[in-house]
Design a protein around this motif. Structure first.
Motif, mmCIF file in Angstrom:
data_model
loop_
_atom_site.group_PDB
_atom_site.id
_atom_site.type_symbol
_atom_site.label_atom_id
_atom_site.label_comp_id
_atom_site.label_asym_id
_atom_site.label_seq_id
_atom_site.Cartn_x
_atom_site.Cartn_y
_atom_site.Cartn_z
ATOM 1 N N GLY A 176 0.801 -1.241 0.000
ATOM 2 C CA GLY A 176 0.000 0.000 0.000
ATOM 3 C C GLY A 176 0.823 1.275 0.000
ATOM 4 N N ARG A 177 0.512 2.148 0.956
ATOM 5 C CA ARG A 177 1.169 3.465 0.996
ATOM 6 C C ARG A 177 2.564 3.413 1.618
ATOM 7 N NH1 ARG A 177 0.555 5.646 6.179
ATOM 8 N NH2 ARG A 177 -0.939 4.525 7.464
ATOM 9 N N LYS A 183 10.865 0.448 -0.640
ATOM 10 C CA LYS A 183 11.875 0.479 -1.701
ATOM 11 C C LYS A 183 13.219 0.973 -1.156
ATOM 12 C CE LYS A 183 9.295 2.509 -5.011
ATOM 13 N NZ LYS A 183 8.857 2.929 -6.372
ATOM 14 N N ARG A 184 13.195 1.936 -0.261
ATOM 15 C CA ARG A 184 14.445 2.396 0.372
ATOM 16 C C ARG A 184 15.123 1.265 1.140
ATOM 17 N NH1 ARG A 184 11.306 6.940 1.838
ATOM 18 N NH2 ARG A 184 11.107 6.248 4.000
ATOM 19 N N VAL A 185 14.330 0.521 1.890
ATOM 20 C CA VAL A 185 14.869 -0.570 2.720
ATOM 21 C C VAL A 185 15.519 -1.646 1.850
ATOM 22 C CG1 VAL A 185 14.163 -2.488 4.223
ATOM 23 C CG2 VAL A 185 13.300 -0.165 4.651
ATOM 24 N N ILE A 186 14.849 -2.002 0.766
ATOM 25 C CA ILE A 186 15.373 -3.051 -0.114
ATOM 26 C C ILE A 186 16.619 -2.554 -0.842
ATOM 27 C CG2 ILE A 186 14.842 -4.433 -2.173
ATOM 28 C CD1 ILE A 186 11.915 -4.562 -1.109
ATOM 29 N N PRO A 210 9.823 -6.313 -12.404
ATOM 30 C CA PRO A 210 11.009 -6.202 -11.557
ATOM 31 C C PRO A 210 10.827 -4.962 -10.682
ATOM 32 C CG PRO A 210 11.600 -6.419 -13.891
ATOM 33 C CD PRO A 210 10.132 -6.190 -13.838
ATOM 34 N N LEU A 211 11.197 -5.057 -9.410
ATOM 35 C CA LEU A 211 10.994 -3.910 -8.518
ATOM 36 C C LEU A 211 11.679 -2.661 -9.073
ATOM 37 C CD1 LEU A 211 9.838 -2.839 -5.851
ATOM 38 C CD2 LEU A 211 12.010 -3.469 -4.766
ATOM 39 N N ASP A 217 5.194 5.357 -5.958
ATOM 40 C CA ASP A 217 5.536 5.306 -4.542
ATOM 41 C C ASP A 217 4.376 4.825 -3.684
ATOM 42 O OD1 ASP A 217 8.186 5.927 -4.640
ATOM 43 O OD2 ASP A 217 7.881 8.091 -4.472
ATOM 44 N N ARG A 218 3.276 4.500 -4.337
ATOM 45 C CA ARG A 218 2.161 3.867 -3.649
ATOM 46 C C ARG A 218 1.788 2.619 -4.425
ATOM 47 N NH1 ARG A 218 -1.310 7.162 0.051
ATOM 48 N NH2 ARG A 218 -2.695 5.390 -0.027
#
Lengths: 235, 235
Positions: A176-177, A183-186, A210-211, A217-218
């Motif tokens: 979700g939000r 994405k920052r964490v990964i 692919p990520l 961003d949501r």
């Protein structure tokens, strides 16, 4: 005294063809169905089951605020349990339709908690979105002695980071939000290049990317990100 | 050139009624089925599907040593992939029957790895033993923002201990001959009293017990232990 039975029916991730034969048999046989539904509008669980409904069933829509960060309100489940129980006492079986599997982050547990001490309650396991996403992405969840960690994306960034650091394989649910944070964490773990993003698995609107290719961003509530430290489980 | 399609069919945890409608449709339509099987004796995946087989299909038994600590041999999968591909090239679809879900610790990934670069391969997700065990035990896997950790019991005792220490909710898979070790690890964390043991979920021989009541130090391969730090996910 014999009473009716409550069935917690996993209806699977979205494709009506991913119901099990057992869920279908029970769905067609019961006089009463119940399902979670948003405050206004259509129930996803009911929509999945809709092509199979025989018609003429009593329906109980358990309406509640849905979405990110909302946890269930006790009064709503108290009232729903009471309404279900009134049918059970009249010996009418009730099937509670559950998205995916009833016991994998499902709201059915709040009814189970209330009903299981008072009447027979059986769970019919369903195909989980976890497995549907992996299949859609062509990305096995885990192999051999991999530890697989299921991590809800609403957790704080520091905790997400710590959980991912210790995992060979991870599935992030409830994106979700929280997508930008996730994405920052990964990225910080250097795992973006091998991560898969899956949205609405098994539905016509399914998206698999692919990520690294996802700009938004949501994400929708029904989305997941799959990560494997070896890149591929089979390596 | 059109070719055939390979289907990775999740047949579910054991009860033939836990096949999905989609798996059933494909199972009945394909001219060729393939399945893992022990060196000698019956294939579990085939046994689950057996009541639904239409008869007259070509069968490929992928025979291999099974059981604790045995990891797949590349030559066996190379040979099986080649045999499957020979049908695909003749435009015959092949369904590979997979216990539970194809991508949850399943051997199907070793065929997927070999076949997906060479022909269309689709996965039909199945009901996993993970969800079947939770349903049988009446014990939800995870709720709200719980992190759920799937831990293979063959890991070394120290690692099991470290993984469990960081988990709100855990499912130990592949218990087998690692049961005594696993019981020590769960006891050391003070979680024995709330842990559930489930054996052969969804089959006629299903056994569900509080872990504290299990005397044996070995378990069948198809067994699982579920732990939740709150005792119950809904608390």
């Amino acid at each position: 005294m014999t009473s009716g039975t409550v069935w917690g029916l996993g209806v699977g991730p979205g494709d009506p063809e991913l119901l099990t034969l057992k869920a279908l048999r029970i769905l067609r046989a019961v006089p009463v169905i119940a399902y979670p539904a948003p405050d206004t509008g259509e129930s996803f669980a009911r929509a999945v089951a809709a092509p199979h409904l025989p018609g003429g069933q009593t329906e109980i829509a358990i309406r509640m605020p849905l979405g990110d960060g909302q946890f269930p309100k006790a009064e709503i489940y108290d009232a729903a349990a009471a309404e279900i129980l009134s049918h059970i006492e009249e010996r009418r079986d009730v099937a509670v339709l559950c998205e995916g599997d009833p016991f994998f982050y499902g709201s059915f547990m709040y009814l189970y908690e209330r009903l299981a001490p008072r009447c027979p309650v059986h769970v019919v396991p369903g195909v989980s979105s976890l497995m549907a996403c992996a299949g859609a992405a062509g990305s096995p969840l885990a192999a051999r002695n991999d530890v697989l960690t299921i991590i809800p994306a609403p957790l704080p960034e520091e905790e997400l980071r710590a959980r991912l650091a210790g995992a060979e394989a991870a599935a992030f649910v409830k994106v979700g939000r929280h997508f930008a944070k996730l994405k920052r964490v990964i990225a910080a773990e250097g795992l973006t290049a091998t991560a898969h993003y899956v949205e609405r698995a098994s539905l016509a609107a399914e998206r698999v990317l692919p990520l690294a290719d996802v700009q938004e961003d949501r994400a929708p509530y029904f989305s997941m990100v799959l990560v494997h430290r070896r890149g591929r489980a089979w390596r």
